[in-house]
Motif scaffolding. Sequence first.
Motif, PDB file in Angstrom:
ATOM      1  N   GLU A 117      41.337   7.351  24.944  1.00 17.26           N
ATOM      2  CA  GLU A 117      41.453   7.790  23.551  1.00 17.26           C
ATOM      3  C   GLU A 117      40.395   7.167  22.653  1.00 17.26           C
ATOM      4  N   HIS A 118      39.546   6.336  23.227  1.00 22.39           N
ATOM      5  CA  HIS A 118      38.566   5.609  22.408  1.00 22.39           C
ATOM      6  C   HIS A 118      37.157   5.732  22.981  1.00 22.39           C
ATOM      7  N   GLY A 119      36.856   6.881  23.570  1.00 23.18           N
ATOM      8  CA  GLY A 119      35.507   7.108  24.068  1.00 23.18           C
ATOM      9  C   GLY A 119      35.302   6.796  25.532  1.00 23.18           C
ATOM     10  N   GLY A 120      36.335   6.312  26.229  1.00 25.56           N
ATOM     11  CA  GLY A 120      36.219   6.035  27.644  1.00 25.56           C
ATOM     12  C   GLY A 120      35.409   4.781  27.920  1.00 25.56           C
ATOM     13  N   PHE A 121      35.148   4.561  29.217  1.00 24.78           N
ATOM     14  CA  PHE A 121      34.367   3.400  29.643  1.00 24.78           C
ATOM     15  C   PHE A 121      33.370   3.843  30.695  1.00 24.78           C
ATOM     16  N   GLU A 122      32.072   3.576  30.466  1.00 25.67           N
ATOM     17  CA  GLU A 122      31.008   3.864  31.419  1.00 25.67           C
ATOM     18  C   GLU A 122      30.301   2.549  31.728  1.00 25.67           C
ATOM     19  N   HIS A 123      30.217   2.179  32.997  1.00 20.48           N
ATOM     20  CA  HIS A 123      29.647   0.866  33.296  1.00 20.48           C
ATOM     21  C   HIS A 123      28.164   0.792  32.966  1.00 20.48           C
ATOM     22  N   ASN A 124      27.441   1.925  33.034  1.00 19.26           N
ATOM     23  CA  ASN A 124      26.036   1.892  32.629  1.00 19.26           C
ATOM     24  C   ASN A 124      25.892   1.627  31.139  1.00 19.26           C
ATOM     25  N   LEU A 125      26.714   2.283  30.352  1.00 18.70           N
ATOM     26  CA  LEU A 125      26.703   2.032  28.913  1.00 18.70           C
ATOM     27  C   LEU A 125      27.134   0.603  28.609  1.00 18.70           C
ATOM     28  N   GLN A 126      28.077   0.090  29.398  1.00 16.39           N
ATOM     29  CA  GLN A 126      28.517  -1.289  29.211  1.00 16.39           C
ATOM     30  C   GLN A 126      27.403  -2.272  29.553  1.00 16.39           C
ATOM     31  N   SER A 127      26.603  -1.969  30.567  1.00 18.06           N
ATOM     32  CA  SER A 127      25.459  -2.827  30.883  1.00 18.06           C
ATOM     33  C   SER A 127      24.503  -2.894  29.699  1.00 18.06           C
ATOM     34  N   LEU A 128      24.301  -1.753  29.034  1.00 17.93           N
ATOM     35  CA  LEU A 128      23.457  -1.755  27.842  1.00 17.93           C
ATOM     36  C   LEU A 128      24.091  -2.580  26.730  1.00 17.93           C
ATOM     37  N   ARG A 129      25.405  -2.474  26.562  1.00 17.13           N
ATOM     38  CA  ARG A 129      26.098  -3.286  25.551  1.00 17.13           C
ATOM     39  C   ARG A 129      25.918  -4.777  25.846  1.00 17.13           C
ATOM     40  N   VAL A 130      25.953  -5.127  27.115  1.00 16.39           N
ATOM     41  CA  VAL A 130      25.784  -6.539  27.482  1.00 16.39           C
ATOM     42  C   VAL A 130      24.424  -7.043  27.033  1.00 16.39           C
ATOM     43  N   VAL A 131      23.357  -6.312  27.375  1.00 17.23           N
ATOM     44  CA  VAL A 131      22.016  -6.809  27.055  1.00 17.23           C
ATOM     45  C   VAL A 131      21.649  -6.597  25.586  1.00 17.23           C
ATOM     46  N   ASP A 132      22.325  -5.664  24.909  1.00 16.42           N
ATOM     47  CA  ASP A 132      22.018  -5.409  23.494  1.00 16.42           C
ATOM     48  C   ASP A 132      22.896  -6.197  22.532  1.00 16.42           C
ATOM     49  N   LYS A 133      24.172  -6.473  22.935  1.00 16.35           N
ATOM     50  CA  LYS A 133      25.123  -7.008  21.958  1.00 16.35           C
ATOM     51  C   LYS A 133      25.932  -8.198  22.445  1.00 16.35           C
ATOM     52  N   LEU A 134      26.386  -8.172  23.687  1.00 14.41           N
ATOM     53  CA  LEU A 134      27.426  -9.113  24.088  1.00 14.41           C
ATOM     54  C   LEU A 134      26.906 -10.473  24.524  1.00 14.41           C
ATOM     55  N   GLU A 135      25.686 -10.543  25.035  1.00 16.59           N
ATOM     56  CA  GLU A 135      25.123 -11.853  25.356  1.00 16.59           C
ATOM     57  C   GLU A 135      24.848 -12.615  24.057  1.00 16.59           C
ATOM     58  N   GLU A 136      25.200 -13.887  24.051  1.00 12.24           N
ATOM     59  CA  GLU A 136      25.030 -14.712  22.847  1.00 12.24           C
ATOM     60  C   GLU A 136      24.191 -15.935  23.195  1.00 12.24           C
TER      61      GLU A 136
END
Length: 387
Positions: A117-136
């Motif tokens: 209900e919230h756009g689903g989950f794609e591991h490729n998109l999540q990999s991009l989120r990791v390198v763009d946003k989630l690493e601190e």
Amino acid sequence: MLDLAPYACHPAATRGRRYPETPAPTRTEYQRDRDRIVHSTAFRRLVYKTQVFLNHEGDLFRTRLTHSLEVAQLGRSIARSLRVNEDLVEAISLAHDLGHTPFGHAGQDALHGCMAEHGGFEHNLQSLRVVDKLEERYPQYDGLNLTFESREGVLKHCSRQHAQQLEREEPGGVGARFLRREQPSLEAQLCNLADEIAYNAHDIDDGVRSGLITLAQLQDVPLFDQYRAAAQAEYPDLVQPLLQRRLLFEAIRRMLSAQVYDVIDATQAALARHAPTDVQAVRQSPSLVMFGDAMRARSLELKQFLFKNLYRHPRVMETTGRAQEVVRDLFAAYTASPQEMKAAFAEQASVDCGPLRARAVADFIAGMTDRFAAREHERLTGRRLFD
């Protein structure tokens, strides 16, 4: 001095980083990307994230980390022959699975269902989120601030809906090619195929090691058995029971070599046909990194064999069911009680009770290792699903 073909990604011609930085004195931009990935927290977690067999099932089965290293090795070997950028291939290879959930595809499927209900989950998109946003790691920005070319390679697949969202956030960025129906760089295409070659080979190894498939069964797979037969003919002693592991390794080694040479030959032929003069011409051509027709057909037969006999084996399916239960239970628990997550994710989840909370929960779960997810599940539910 790099000996790169005109159609390769030249580091001096990179489309750059989202946040401009002063060039490094001794490293190219793609070398910097690779180094940032290797030092990231998400990369270290891959050592405890599963491929087919869950992390507790044995110390010698592949993990996401060893798989990524094998993809990088295969990718660099092919890249050198094609005169494309080895450093970029390595960076993409090492980062391509950073967004994978615990428990392999079982965890991904479960988390996708939770996020329906919230756009689903794609591991490729999540990999991009990791390198763009989630690493601190840096004071100036979130993420690793990788080059456009590395980020493009990480985003191997993307739904049109998510590509449109990325385009709104970053016009002309990494989502644009999915909307324009363009190809990524040759380096990214190469990583995609090296990924396939690597997991087919190591899943044979792990499948036989686990006892779920046998060398006798693999005689029905032409791509593998021709190299098993050739190895056995050259080294007859390998038929002895105590030498069967060596026979398996030698057959896999020969199979890998044949696939690598086939990709090089087929890709060089495709490059000669389409004659791309630069990276933009590559993007506007059909996919150019490929198997030859015969090897593609044999590779497909191997994938079908592994799907039927390994990925759908009753023992694998039984652990898959428990893994999905863990992910679903964790999602429900954290959604109801965000304070149970680590502070940074709990703070993000407190913004609202809808999509932002769900995405924060998904980010937290996707970053877990197998064993941390199992421990958290036991802590929150009082039930131990894995010994």
